[in-house]
Motif scaffolding. Structure first.
Motif, PDB file in Angstrom:
ATOM      1  N   UNK A   1       0.839  -1.206   0.000  1.00 17.72           N
ATOM      2  CA  UNK A   1       0.000   0.000   0.000  1.00 17.72           C
ATOM      3  C   UNK A   1       0.872   1.252   0.000  1.00 17.72           C
ATOM      4  N   UNK A   2       1.906   1.255   0.803  1.00 20.38           N
ATOM      5  CA  UNK A   2       2.759   2.440   0.871  1.00 20.38           C
ATOM      6  C   UNK A   2       3.594   2.603  -0.397  1.00 20.38           C
ATOM      7  N   UNK A   3       3.957   1.518  -1.052  1.00 20.13           N
ATOM      8  CA  UNK A   3       4.623   1.627  -2.350  1.00 20.13           C
ATOM      9  C   UNK A   3       3.662   2.183  -3.396  1.00 20.13           C
TER      10      UNK A   3
ATOM     11  N   UNK B   1       7.650  17.633   0.273  1.00 19.92           N
ATOM     12  CA  UNK B   1       8.909  18.095   0.860  1.00 19.92           C
ATOM     13  C   UNK B   1       9.958  16.984   0.886  1.00 19.92           C
ATOM     14  N   UNK B   2       9.556  15.787   1.305  1.00 15.68           N
ATOM     15  CA  UNK B   2      10.522  14.706   1.515  1.00 15.68           C
ATOM     16  C   UNK B   2      10.588  13.687   0.381  1.00 15.68           C
ATOM     17  N   UNK B   3       9.544  13.580  -0.405  1.00 13.59           N
ATOM     18  CA  UNK B   3       9.531  12.604  -1.488  1.00 13.59           C
ATOM     19  C   UNK B   3       9.757  11.196  -0.988  1.00 13.59           C
ATOM     20  N   UNK B   4      10.674  10.477  -1.644  1.00 17.99           N
ATOM     21  CA  UNK B   4      10.928   9.076  -1.350  1.00 17.99           C
ATOM     22  C   UNK B   4      11.340   8.839   0.104  1.00 17.99           C
ATOM     23  N   UNK B   5      11.968   9.814   0.727  1.00 21.77           N
ATOM     24  CA  UNK B   5      12.369   9.668   2.132  1.00 21.77           C
ATOM     25  C   UNK B   5      11.152   9.430   3.028  1.00 21.77           C
ATOM     26  N   UNK B   6      10.020  10.033   2.680  1.00 19.43           N
ATOM     27  CA  UNK B   6       8.796   9.826   3.464  1.00 19.43           C
ATOM     28  C   UNK B   6       8.352   8.372   3.402  1.00 19.43           C
ATOM     29  N   UNK B   7       8.441   7.765   2.228  1.00 12.96           N
ATOM     30  CA  UNK B   7       8.061   6.352   2.081  1.00 12.96           C
ATOM     31  C   UNK B   7       9.035   5.457   2.827  1.00 12.96           C
ATOM     32  N   UNK B   8      10.316   5.720   2.697  1.00 12.75           N
ATOM     33  CA  UNK B   8      11.325   4.909   3.378  1.00 12.75           C
ATOM     34  C   UNK B   8      11.128   4.957   4.889  1.00 12.75           C
ATOM     35  N   UNK B   9      10.866   6.133   5.414  1.00 11.56           N
ATOM     36  CA  UNK B   9      10.622   6.270   6.854  1.00 11.56           C
ATOM     37  C   UNK B   9       9.347   5.547   7.270  1.00 11.56           C
ATOM     38  N   UNK B  10       8.322   5.628   6.445  1.00  8.38           N
ATOM     39  CA  UNK B  10       7.071   4.925   6.742  1.00  8.38           C
ATOM     40  C   UNK B  10       7.304   3.416   6.765  1.00  8.38           C
ATOM     41  N   UNK B  11       8.096   2.906   5.816  1.00 10.13           N
ATOM     42  CA  UNK B  11       8.401   1.468   5.808  1.00 10.13           C
ATOM     43  C   UNK B  11       9.050   1.045   7.124  1.00 10.13           C
ATOM     44  N   UNK B  12      10.015   1.811   7.582  1.00  7.82           N
ATOM     45  CA  UNK B  12      10.683   1.477   8.852  1.00  7.82           C
ATOM     46  C   UNK B  12       9.699   1.515  10.015  1.00  7.82           C
ATOM     47  N   UNK B  13       8.854   2.532  10.030  1.00  6.78           N
ATOM     48  CA  UNK B  13       7.865   2.653  11.109  1.00  6.78           C
ATOM     49  C   UNK B  13       6.868   1.491  11.069  1.00  6.78           C
TER      50      UNK B  13
ATOM     51  N   UNK C   1       0.102   6.876   6.831  1.00 13.10           N
ATOM     52  CA  UNK C   1      -0.375   7.147   5.472  1.00 13.10           C
ATOM     53  C   UNK C   1      -0.577   8.645   5.257  1.00 13.10           C
ATOM     54  N   UNK C   2      -1.261   9.274   6.191  1.00 13.34           N
ATOM     55  CA  UNK C   2      -1.525  10.711   6.070  1.00 13.34           C
ATOM     56  C   UNK C   2      -0.235  11.517   6.177  1.00 13.34           C
ATOM     57  N   UNK C   3       0.676  11.058   7.025  1.00 14.85           N
ATOM     58  CA  UNK C   3       1.962  11.733   7.156  1.00 14.85           C
ATOM     59  C   UNK C   3       2.754  11.692   5.863  1.00 14.85           C
ATOM     60  N   UNK C   4       2.756  10.531   5.211  1.00 13.23           N
ATOM     61  CA  UNK C   4       3.451  10.431   3.924  1.00 13.23           C
ATOM     62  C   UNK C   4       2.791  11.355   2.900  1.00 13.23           C
ATOM     63  N   UNK C   5       1.467  11.349   2.857  1.00 11.10           N
ATOM     64  CA  UNK C   5       0.753  12.209   1.902  1.00 11.10           C
ATOM     65  C   UNK C   5       1.090  13.678   2.113  1.00 11.10           C
TER      66      UNK C   5
ATOM     67  N   UNK D   1       1.319   9.417  -5.405  1.00  9.64           N
ATOM     68  CA  UNK D   1       1.764  10.789  -5.179  1.00  9.64           C
ATOM     69  C   UNK D   1       2.562  11.293  -6.380  1.00  9.64           C
ATOM     70  N   UNK D   2       3.394  10.442  -6.950  1.00  8.82           N
ATOM     71  CA  UNK D   2       4.201  10.844  -8.097  1.00  8.82           C
ATOM     72  C   UNK D   2       3.353  11.156  -9.327  1.00  8.82           C
ATOM     73  N   UNK D   3       2.313  10.363  -9.558  1.00  9.42           N
ATOM     74  CA  UNK D   3       1.572  10.460 -10.818  1.00  9.42           C
ATOM     75  C   UNK D   3       0.182  11.078 -10.725  1.00  9.42           C
TER      76      UNK D   3
END
Length: 173
Positions: free
Chosen positions: A79-81, A151-163, A142-146, A87-89
């Protein structure tokens, strides 16, 4: 169906132009229909916004389910991927629902539509994780990544994965 085509075109127009700026004439052009046809299906700009939000809601949930594994940690990562790709498209100006709420904070129907969407996403995350008790925590990620994506782009997804991995590991122990 013409009504679905109009809703899809409205979704695209509001996503690109926002909610305040486009006039009904601009929206008519974006839909490729006459003003009479547009108003026949959606008699006000607010009803056009609700139609666009509802169309996007269905499209978003279907998109998240594409190629999804069975409910599990892997389904949440999926889901996060998918969120990253969305977000990109599809979200050049951030979350369309959040933007609608910001543009029309006192409109009851728009508020209800956004709240329904957000609650459905929250419940969806709980079901896909097979952990309904974590629905709110996953929804906040999910909302945090959105929100952080511009501002953070891919870093937001990477951080969400770790969390996500930490959250699901802690709760399983």
């Amino acid at each position: 169906m013409l009504k679905d085509h109009i809703a899809a075109s409205l979704e695209q127009a509001f996503s690109e132009l926002g909610f305040v700026e486009p006039s009904v004439a601009t929206l008519k052009e974006a839909c490729g229909v006459s003003l009479r046809t547009l108003y026949k299906h959606y008699p006000s700009k607010e009803e056009m916004i609700v139609a666009a939000l509802e169309h996007r809601h269905q499209r978003y949930l279907a998109y998240l389910l594409e190629d999804s594994p069975k409910p599990s940690k892997d389904a949440v990562i999926h889901i996060f991927n998918k969120l990253k790709s969305w977000m990109q498209h599809n979200a050049p100006n951030g979350c369309m629902s959040t933007n609608a709420l910001a543009a029309f904070p006192n409109h009851d129907v728009i508020n209800k539509t956004v709240k329904t969407h957000k609650e459905d996403v929250r419940q969806f995350l709980g079901m896909q994780s097979f952990r309904p008790d974590l629905a709110t925590q996953l929804f906040l990620l999910h909302e945090g990544v959105s929100s952080a994506w511009p501002v953070l782009g891919d870093e937001a997804i990477q951080s969400a994965h770790l969390a996500i991995l930490t959250l699901l590991k802690e709760k399983q122990s």
